[in-house]
Enzyme design. Sequence first.
Site, PDB file in Angstrom:
ATOM      1  N   CYS A 380      -8.634   6.302   7.239  1.00 33.74           N
ATOM      2  CA  CYS A 380      -8.341   5.100   8.052  1.00 33.74           C
ATOM      3  C   CYS A 380      -9.427   5.139   9.395  1.00 33.74           C
ATOM      4  CB  CYS A 380      -7.100   4.935   8.396  1.00 33.74           C
ATOM      5  SG  CYS A 380      -6.896   3.255   8.919  1.00 33.74           S
ATOM      6  N   HIS A 515      -4.433   4.842   3.290  1.00 35.79           N
ATOM      7  CA  HIS A 515      -3.634   5.995   3.842  1.00 35.79           C
ATOM      8  C   HIS A 515      -2.918   6.768   2.465  1.00 35.79           C
ATOM      9  CE1 HIS A 515      -3.322   5.732   8.040  1.00 35.79           C
ATOM     10  NE2 HIS A 515      -3.775   4.577   8.133  1.00 35.79           N
ATOM     11  N   GLU A 517      -2.051   9.592   2.066  1.00 36.25           N
ATOM     12  CA  GLU A 517      -0.830  10.431   2.335  1.00 36.25           C
ATOM     13  C   GLU A 517       0.452  10.138   1.988  1.00 36.25           C
ATOM     14  OE1 GLU A 517      -1.589   8.949   6.259  1.00 36.25           O
ATOM     15  OE2 GLU A 517      -2.697   9.209   4.306  1.00 36.25           O
TER      16      GLU A 517
END
Length: 543
Positions: A380, A515, A517
Amino acid sequence: MARYIFITGGVVSSLGKGIAAAALGALLQSRGYRVRLRKLDPYLNVDPGTMSPTQHGEVFVTDDGAETDLDLGHYERFTGRSATKTDNITTGRIYKNILDKERRGDYLGATVQVIPHVTNEIKEFVLEGNEDFDFVLCEIGGTVGDIEAMPFMEAIRQLGNDLPRGNAVYVHLTLMPYIPAAGELKTKPTQHSVKELQAMGIHPDILLVRADREIPEAERRKLSLFCNVRSSAVIQALDVANIYDVPLAYHREGLDDEVLHAFGIDPAPVPRMDAWKEVGERIRTPEGEVTIAVVGKYTGLKDAYKSLIEALAHGGIANRVKVKLEWIESEIFEKEDPTPYLEKVHGILVPGGFGERGSEGKIRAARFARTHKVPYFGICFGMQMAVIEAARNLAGIKNASSTEFDRNAAEPVVGLMTEWVKGNALEKRSDTDDLGGTMRLGAYKARLGGDTKIADIYGSTEISERHRHRYEVNFGYREKLESCGLVFSGTSPDGVLPETIEYADHPWFIGVQYHPELKSRPLQPHPLFSSFIAAALEQSRLV
């Protein structure tokens, strides 16, 4: 019909209700049950979207664009089921819904009160949409006695009567502290917490007791006696080496057996725990170690990067290595040479963030990774800073910046995109919108270039990932940047928004606007984190 498990906490906060709920959900899943987890948060914010990560930790984003509590990340990682905006609600959202109804006249002139209107709204949230599930686990945020949590406690008390007999179980998580001067574990804090819960009309069926050492049988009997629960329902929750040992630890202590017994399910299906055993084995017996520098701006509170920490651990699980994290405050690099901090690490990760503070330090971290051929992962904001670094130092755009820092930037390499397409709909935003309304939130599709490293990592050219950001890389600079070697390897399906970057001549340098994750799980590590840790492992052999 779904059965309901209500999980409350007492004595102190941060005991791990979210982990407990997630682990119990995983245990029930291992027996073949369909499980849903929901979080009831007592704070007055409508959602955590505008809360500082240094106060509340990370904001976990769902596929459907909800900004939620970080516990929903635990739920997803342990159960593998993607959460939705209907799995998290706050007092702020409850009151907003009620006030909107009152203004519309939905209450037909009635006086709007906490009971029944607030509690009814909470109960409707808990009960809605559970037809396809065997168990619904509801975690109530905060601790017993918090004034903010009282309407939620009253609502779940009422649900105990509203639901058919035997369809609600209450699990209370408490702390049993060890007093060194006395040489004893003390039961009194748990007794007081249960007494307060009982005063609200809630009688816990199971006590999940956190302790840093084995709880003697005498103390268990004492808790059973004074807290009015079965002796077998006093479950010790000891500290474990890593959170992915929790399902196995709770299973050994009999938590899932006791829950099923409380529902009258006997005999219970046999659990299948092989996958969790394999994860635990890989964590306990790594075949190597890599060091990753995380250059961020919220490093004082690790919960601000909770999903990131776990995703890196998942990358380690996939590669059978231990991942050691070096936390570096990015502002340091604005005053000091990054070389002494980064020359010995095996990978550099620059995570997301908001605002100008620390941005120049992140740019310098990206430059170090590019010039020293160290694996770099920009997520990001970390991708945006890598693009600004390339613009300044490769493309010669010395004033390259972001309109996030300077609305009138001379060279806005990163700026506020005012409209884009999601699915078949046009979405718009402006810098005068509420902060929560200017985000690109939730799952968006992206198209990856076929002959790129990132497409090879995914094994596909069509992906969907979750976003949470206001600003985008300005594609007006694409030609100039690509002529210097920066490859825009992924874009939105309409080709308007850049999604990923990489360098073809670098061992591993990837930036993503989304993102990843948020979608990584211990049983299914995200391919980007698996690949990044593999590259770091290769780098460790060179350092």
